[in-house]
Motif scaffolding. Structure first.
Motif, PDB file in Angstrom:
ATOM      1  N   GLU A  23      10.634  85.508 -60.946  1.00 16.06           N
ATOM      2  CA  GLU A  23       9.407  84.352 -61.064  1.00 16.06           C
ATOM      3  C   GLU A  23       8.683  83.930 -60.031  1.00 16.06           C
ATOM      4  N   ARG A  24       8.519  83.205 -58.734  1.00 16.15           N
ATOM      5  CA  ARG A  24       8.156  83.210 -57.463  1.00 16.15           C
ATOM      6  C   ARG A  24       6.706  84.291 -57.228  1.00 16.15           C
ATOM      7  N   LYS A  25       7.557  85.148 -57.699  1.00 19.28           N
ATOM      8  CA  LYS A  25       6.604  86.251 -57.205  1.00 19.28           C
ATOM      9  C   LYS A  25       5.414  86.745 -58.554  1.00 19.28           C
ATOM     10  N   ALA A  26       6.089  86.594 -59.798  1.00 20.17           N
ATOM     11  CA  ALA A  26       4.964  86.747 -60.780  1.00 20.17           C
ATOM     12  C   ALA A  26       4.409  85.684 -61.180  1.00 20.17           C
ATOM     13  N   ALA A  27       4.341  84.712 -60.429  1.00 19.99           N
ATOM     14  CA  ALA A  27       3.337  83.381 -60.222  1.00 19.99           C
ATOM     15  C   ALA A  27       1.933  83.539 -59.541  1.00 19.99           C
ATOM     16  N   ARG A  28       2.785  84.775 -58.376  1.00 16.17           N
ATOM     17  CA  ARG A  28       1.450  84.882 -57.435  1.00 16.17           C
ATOM     18  C   ARG A  28       0.731  86.020 -57.953  1.00 16.17           C
ATOM     19  N   LEU A  29       1.054  86.998 -58.168  1.00 13.12           N
ATOM     20  CA  LEU A  29       0.886  87.931 -59.352  1.00 13.12           C
ATOM     21  C   LEU A  29      -0.648  87.402 -60.448  1.00 13.12           C
ATOM     22  N   ILE A  98       6.190  98.909 -53.240  1.00 16.73           N
ATOM     23  CA  ILE A  98       6.856  98.322 -53.697  1.00 16.73           C
ATOM     24  C   ILE A  98       7.388  97.460 -52.660  1.00 16.73           C
ATOM     25  N   ASN A  99       7.791  96.188 -52.799  1.00 18.11           N
ATOM     26  CA  ASN A  99       8.204  95.354 -52.143  1.00 18.11           C
ATOM     27  C   ASN A  99       9.800  94.704 -53.108  1.00 18.11           C
ATOM     28  N   VAL A 100      10.323  95.190 -52.264  1.00 19.37           N
ATOM     29  CA  VAL A 100      11.643  94.352 -52.416  1.00 19.37           C
ATOM     30  C   VAL A 100      12.642  93.771 -51.894  1.00 19.37           C
ATOM     31  N   CYS A 101      12.494  92.230 -52.314  1.00 14.68           N
ATOM     32  CA  CYS A 101      12.457  91.374 -51.954  1.00 14.68           C
ATOM     33  C   CYS A 101      13.565  91.164 -51.251  1.00 14.68           C
ATOM     34  N   ASP A 102      13.325  90.955 -50.014  1.00 15.35           N
ATOM     35  CA  ASP A 102      14.111  90.460 -48.422  1.00 15.35           C
ATOM     36  C   ASP A 102      15.218  91.403 -48.412  1.00 15.35           C
ATOM     37  N   VAL A 103      14.189  92.548 -48.978  1.00 14.06           N
ATOM     38  CA  VAL A 103      14.684  93.830 -48.159  1.00 14.06           C
ATOM     39  C   VAL A 103      14.377  94.945 -47.263  1.00 14.06           C
ATOM     40  N   THR A 110       4.795  93.858 -47.372  1.00 11.82           N
ATOM     41  CA  THR A 110       6.384  92.823 -47.251  1.00 11.82           C
ATOM     42  C   THR A 110       5.102  91.889 -47.548  1.00 11.82           C
ATOM     43  N   LEU A 111       5.468  90.367 -48.124  1.00  9.79           N
ATOM     44  CA  LEU A 111       4.705  89.491 -47.962  1.00  9.79           C
ATOM     45  C   LEU A 111       4.637  88.754 -47.886  1.00  9.79           C
ATOM     46  N   PRO A 112       3.390  89.054 -46.724  1.00  5.78           N
ATOM     47  CA  PRO A 112       2.987  86.905 -45.955  1.00  5.78           C
ATOM     48  C   PRO A 112       2.989  86.119 -46.984  1.00  5.78           C
ATOM     49  N   SER A 125       1.678  86.529 -41.013  1.00  5.38           N
ATOM     50  CA  SER A 125       3.543  87.530 -40.858  1.00  5.38           C
ATOM     51  C   SER A 125       4.215  87.490 -39.822  1.00  5.38           C
ATOM     52  N   THR A 126       5.451  87.578 -39.545  1.00  2.00           N
ATOM     53  CA  THR A 126       6.552  87.945 -38.238  1.00  2.00           C
ATOM     54  C   THR A 126       6.953  88.653 -37.867  1.00  2.00           C
ATOM     55  N   ASN A 127       6.396  89.804 -38.633  1.00  2.00           N
ATOM     56  CA  ASN A 127       6.982  91.253 -38.797  1.00  2.00           C
ATOM     57  C   ASN A 127       8.488  91.635 -39.195  1.00  2.00           C
ATOM     58  N   GLY A 128       8.662  90.676 -40.334  1.00  2.00           N
ATOM     59  CA  GLY A 128       9.642  90.636 -40.933  1.00  2.00           C
ATOM     60  C   GLY A 128      10.801  89.355 -40.056  1.00  2.00           C
ATOM     61  N   LYS A 129      10.535  89.333 -38.883  1.00  2.00           N
ATOM     62  CA  LYS A 129      11.215  89.167 -37.823  1.00  2.00           C
ATOM     63  C   LYS A 129      11.873  86.845 -38.616  1.00  2.00           C
ATOM     64  N   PHE A 133       9.870  81.145 -40.139  1.00  2.00           N
ATOM     65  CA  PHE A 133       8.629  80.959 -39.495  1.00  2.00           C
ATOM     66  C   PHE A 133       7.442  81.389 -39.755  1.00  2.00           C
ATOM     67  N   SER A 134       7.416  81.803 -40.376  1.00  2.00           N
ATOM     68  CA  SER A 134       5.611  82.389 -41.528  1.00  2.00           C
ATOM     69  C   SER A 134       5.716  80.359 -42.304  1.00  2.00           C
ATOM     70  N   ARG A 135       6.996  80.544 -43.161  1.00  2.00           N
ATOM     71  CA  ARG A 135       6.343  79.312 -43.930  1.00  2.00           C
ATOM     72  C   ARG A 135       6.535  78.268 -43.579  1.00  2.00           C
ATOM     73  N   TRP A 136       7.076  77.945 -41.533  1.00  2.00           N
ATOM     74  CA  TRP A 136       6.700  76.417 -41.058  1.00  2.00           C
ATOM     75  C   TRP A 136       4.814  76.929 -40.953  1.00  2.00           C
ATOM     76  N   LEU A 137       4.445  78.410 -40.619  1.00  2.00           N
ATOM     77  CA  LEU A 137       3.085  78.506 -39.849  1.00  2.00           C
ATOM     78  C   LEU A 137       2.334  77.782 -41.132  1.00  2.00           C
ATOM     79  N   ARG A 138       2.626  78.246 -41.824  1.00  2.00           N
ATOM     80  CA  ARG A 138       1.735  78.237 -43.390  1.00  2.00           C
ATOM     81  C   ARG A 138       1.575  76.364 -43.724  1.00  2.00           C
ATOM     82  N   GLN A 139       2.322  76.484 -43.459  1.00  2.00           N
ATOM     83  CA  GLN A 139       2.432  74.575 -43.902  1.00  2.00           C
ATOM     84  C   GLN A 139       2.322  74.028 -42.774  1.00  2.00           C
TER      85      GLN A 139
HETATM   86  C1  LIG Z   1      10.690  91.151 -44.629  1.00  2.00           C
HETATM   87  C2  LIG Z   1      10.264  90.651 -45.474  1.00  2.00           C
HETATM   88  C3  LIG Z   1      10.244  91.412 -46.962  1.00  2.00           C
HETATM   89  C4  LIG Z   1       9.380  90.421 -48.243  1.00  2.00           C
HETATM   90  O1  LIG Z   1       9.952  90.167 -48.518  1.00  2.00           O
HETATM   91  O2  LIG Z   1       8.420  90.805 -48.459  1.00  2.00           O
HETATM   92  C5  LIG Z   1      11.527  89.754 -45.640  1.00  2.00           C
HETATM   93  C6  LIG Z   1      12.243  88.934 -45.689  1.00  2.00           C
HETATM   94  C7  LIG Z   1      13.859  88.435 -45.990  1.00  2.00           C
HETATM   95  N1  LIG Z   1      13.200  86.665 -46.163  1.00  2.00           N
HETATM   96  C8  LIG Z   1      14.361  86.461 -45.926  1.00  2.00           C
HETATM   97  C9  LIG Z   1      15.287  85.264 -46.436  1.00  2.00           C
HETATM   98  C10 LIG Z   1      14.301  83.838 -46.409  1.00  2.00           C
HETATM   99  N2  LIG Z   1      12.881  84.106 -46.922  1.00  2.00           N
HETATM  100  C11 LIG Z   1      12.132  82.627 -46.730  1.00  2.00           C
HETATM  101  C12 LIG Z   1      10.679  82.601 -47.316  1.00  2.00           C
HETATM  102  C13 LIG Z   1       9.458  84.133 -47.419  1.00  2.00           C
HETATM  103  N3  LIG Z   1       9.823  85.300 -47.097  1.00  2.00           N
HETATM  104  C14 LIG Z   1       8.758  85.209 -47.157  1.00  2.00           C
HETATM  105  C15 LIG Z   1       8.449  86.613 -46.999  1.00  2.00           C
HETATM  106  C16 LIG Z   1       8.945  88.068 -46.291  1.00  2.00           C
HETATM  107  N4  LIG Z   1      10.582  87.774 -46.400  1.00  2.00           N
HETATM  108  C17 LIG Z   1       9.045  89.075 -45.859  1.00  2.00           C
HETATM  109  C18 LIG Z   1       8.451  88.901 -44.452  1.00  2.00           C
HETATM  110  C19 LIG Z   1       7.364  88.169 -43.591  1.00  2.00           C
HETATM  111  C20 LIG Z   1       7.439  87.971 -42.173  1.00  2.00           C
HETATM  112  O3  LIG Z   1       6.811  88.701 -42.171  1.00  2.00           O
HETATM  113  O4  LIG Z   1       7.140  86.562 -41.971  1.00  2.00           O
HETATM  114  C21 LIG Z   1       7.256  84.713 -46.909  1.00  2.00           C
HETATM  115  C22 LIG Z   1       7.375  84.637 -45.965  1.00  2.00           C
HETATM  116  C23 LIG Z   1       6.156  85.234 -48.436  1.00  2.00           C
HETATM  117  C24 LIG Z   1       6.922  86.149 -49.837  1.00  2.00           C
HETATM  118  O5  LIG Z   1       8.249  85.638 -50.047  1.00  2.00           O
HETATM  119  O6  LIG Z   1       6.649  85.336 -50.640  1.00  2.00           O
HETATM  120  C25 LIG Z   1       8.109  83.224 -47.498  1.00  2.00           C
HETATM  121  C26 LIG Z   1       7.896  82.126 -46.799  1.00  2.00           C
HETATM  122  C27 LIG Z   1       6.506  81.769 -48.254  1.00  2.00           C
HETATM  123  C28 LIG Z   1       6.056  80.866 -47.701  1.00  2.00           C
HETATM  124  O7  LIG Z   1       6.921  79.739 -48.124  1.00  2.00           O
HETATM  125  O8  LIG Z   1       4.679  80.291 -47.693  1.00  2.00           O
HETATM  126  C29 LIG Z   1      13.153  82.074 -45.804  1.00  2.00           C
HETATM  127  C30 LIG Z   1      12.944  80.339 -46.732  1.00  2.00           C
HETATM  128  C31 LIG Z   1      12.409  79.492 -47.378  1.00  2.00           C
HETATM  129  O9  LIG Z   1      12.426  80.720 -48.478  1.00  2.00           O
HETATM  130  O10 LIG Z   1      12.442  78.330 -46.793  1.00  2.00           O
HETATM  131  C32 LIG Z   1      14.518  82.817 -46.051  1.00  2.00           C
HETATM  132  C33 LIG Z   1      15.568  82.072 -45.727  1.00  2.00           C
HETATM  133  C34 LIG Z   1      15.567  81.446 -44.192  1.00  2.00           C
HETATM  134  C35 LIG Z   1      16.211  83.225 -43.045  1.00  2.00           C
HETATM  135  O11 LIG Z   1      17.153  83.491 -44.092  1.00  2.00           O
HETATM  136  O12 LIG Z   1      15.385  83.481 -42.444  1.00  2.00           O
HETATM  137  C36 LIG Z   1      15.811  87.023 -45.540  1.00  2.00           C
HETATM  138  C37 LIG Z   1      17.459  86.864 -45.397  1.00  2.00           C
HETATM  139  C38 LIG Z   1      17.270  86.795 -47.283  1.00  2.00           C
HETATM  140  C39 LIG Z   1      19.509  86.974 -46.542  1.00  2.00           C
HETATM  141  O13 LIG Z   1      19.676  86.543 -45.903  1.00  2.00           O
HETATM  142  O14 LIG Z   1      19.788  87.036 -48.003  1.00  2.00           O
HETATM  143  C40 LIG Z   1      15.131  88.753 -45.480  1.00  2.00           C
HETATM  144  C41 LIG Z   1      16.098  89.777 -45.401  1.00  2.00           C
HETATM  145  C42 LIG Z   1      16.332  90.247 -43.630  1.00  2.00           C
HETATM  146  O15 LIG Z   1      15.241  89.395 -43.002  1.00  2.00           O
HETATM  147  O16 LIG Z   1      16.818  91.259 -43.992  1.00  2.00           O
END
Ligand SMILES: C[C@@]1(CC(=O)O)c2cc3[nH]c(cc4nc(cc5[nH]c(cc(n2)[C@H]1CCC(=O)O)[C@@](C)(CC(=O)O)[C@@H]5CCC(=O)O)C(CC(=O)O)=C4CCC(=O)O)c(CCC(=O)O)c3CC(=O)O
Ligand SMILES: NC(=O)C1=CN([C@@H]2O[C@H](COP(=O)(O)OP(=O)(O)OC[C@H]3O[C@@H](n4cnc5c(N)ncnc54)[C@H](O)[C@@H]3O)[C@@H](O)[C@H]2O)C=CC1
Length: 215
Positions: A23-29, A98-103, A110-112, A125-129, A133-139
């Motif tokens: 739903e969150r991803k669809a909202a952005r689209l 393709i973006n697979v959320c969280d894989v 990936t989504l910034p 972007s933090t290159n997935g690291k 922190f991306s979220r914190w920086l955005r805020q």
């Molecule tokens: C690689 C990437 C692929 C992708 O999804 O595109 C990815 C991967 C993963 N996310 C995970 C978890 C979380 N993701 C968030 C939030 C966001 N994640 C987003 C992007 C990305 N997430 C891509 C890299 C972005 C980059 O380079 O920085 C944001 C920026 C954009 C968006 O999603 O739209 C959005 C913030 C938007 C905003 O607020 O502005 C929070 C924080 C929260 O929600 O409060 C958490 C919990 C904290 C934690 O676990 O770190 C996990 C572990 C899952 C688990 O353990 O189950 C993985 C998998 C892994 O790292 O292996």
């Protein structure tokens, strides 16, 4: 990772999965004006509402390999890893992004986190690291880059148009813009005196044009 800005208006996009993340991803689209299809046996009430009001199409069934063929871009957000792997493989084979959320291993993009203020956008972007922190920086950046900066961008665009007309040589335009956004002008923007900053920028252009005519 290679950042690009993609125009999704009227482009068909597929969301696989109908949960809260989908739903969150669809909202952005939707914000981007994409034409969205959601494929998922179950969907959130919001996705159902969007389907009922024709903002997107919901196909109430499981994903099947081949579904991706009709789409420009695919986002997969199910709770079933075998679906993620199948969709990722199929999309790669078709050459579809393709973006697979969280894989991250299954993503071709990936989504910034995004700060949006009018036509100004900052993508983080933090290159997935560290997505947290991306979220914190955005805020943090959202607090700083408020509507002063989108108003300022409009001024910049106005002066840019004038520079295109007044400075026919692209070399001159480059030289002008290299020094145009000086600290005194940008300080005024920070102080929210956009009108004065705009006047000074325009004045700078006039002076620059004059100096070019003299040489
Ligand atoms: C690689 C990437 C692929 C992708 O999804 O595109 C990815 C991967 C993963 N996310 C995970 C978890 C979380 N993701 C968030 C939030 C966001 N994640 C987003 C992007 C990305 N997430 C891509 C890299 C972005 C980059 O380079 O920085 C944001 C920026 C954009 C968006 O999603 O739209 C959005 C913030 C938007 C905003 O607020 O502005 C929070 C924080 C929260 O929600 O409060 C958490 C919990 C904290 C934690 O676990 O770190 C996990 C572990 C899952 C688990 O353990 O189950 C993985 C998998 C892994 O790292 O292996
Ligand atoms: N909810 C959260 O805050 C977070 C979720 N995740 C992960 O993101 C993924 C999605 O999360 P949620 O949206 O919360 O899950 P959810 O459980 O709410 O939704 C899963 C969705 O996938 C659909 N689905 C299941 N099999 C399918 C198939 N074969 N074809 C098409 N759709 C199918 C279901 O119908 C349902 O709509 C999960 O893997 C979850 O672990 C990761 C980090 C945070």
């Amino acid at each position: 990772m290679y950042p690009i800005n993609v125009d999704l208006r009227n482009r068909p996009c597929l969301v696989i999965g109908g949960g809260t993340i989908a739903e969150r991803k669809a909202a952005r689209l939707l914000d981007e004006g994409a034409v969205i299809t959601v494929i998922a046996p179950e969907a959130t009430d919001t996705i159902k509402d969007w389907a009922a009001s024709h903002r997107l199409t919901w196909k109430a069934r499981a994903y099947e390999v081949g579904d991706e063929k009709a789409y420009f871009l695919i986002i997969c957000a199910t709770d079933d890893e075998s679906v993620s792997r199948a969709a990722s493989q199929a999309a790669e084979k078709e050459g579809k992004p393709i973006n697979v959320c969280d894989v991250p291993q299954l993503c071709s993009f990936t989504l910034p986190a995004v700060v949006r203020q009018g036509d100004l956008q900052l993508a983080i972007s933090t290159n997935g690291k560290g997505p947290a922190f991306s979220r914190w920086l955005r805020q943090r950046l959202e607090r700083h880059f408020d509507e002063r900066y989108s108003r300022w961008l409009e001024e910049v665009a106005r002066v840019r148009q004038a520079a295109r007309e007044g400075l026919p040589s692209s070399k001159d335009r480059h030289a002008f813009w290299r020094t145009a956004l000086s600290d005194d002008i940008m300080d005024l923007v920070e102080q929210n005196d956009i009108d004065e900053a705009g006047r000074r920028l325009f004045q700078k252009l006039v002076e620059f044009e004059r100096s070019r005519h003299e040489t």
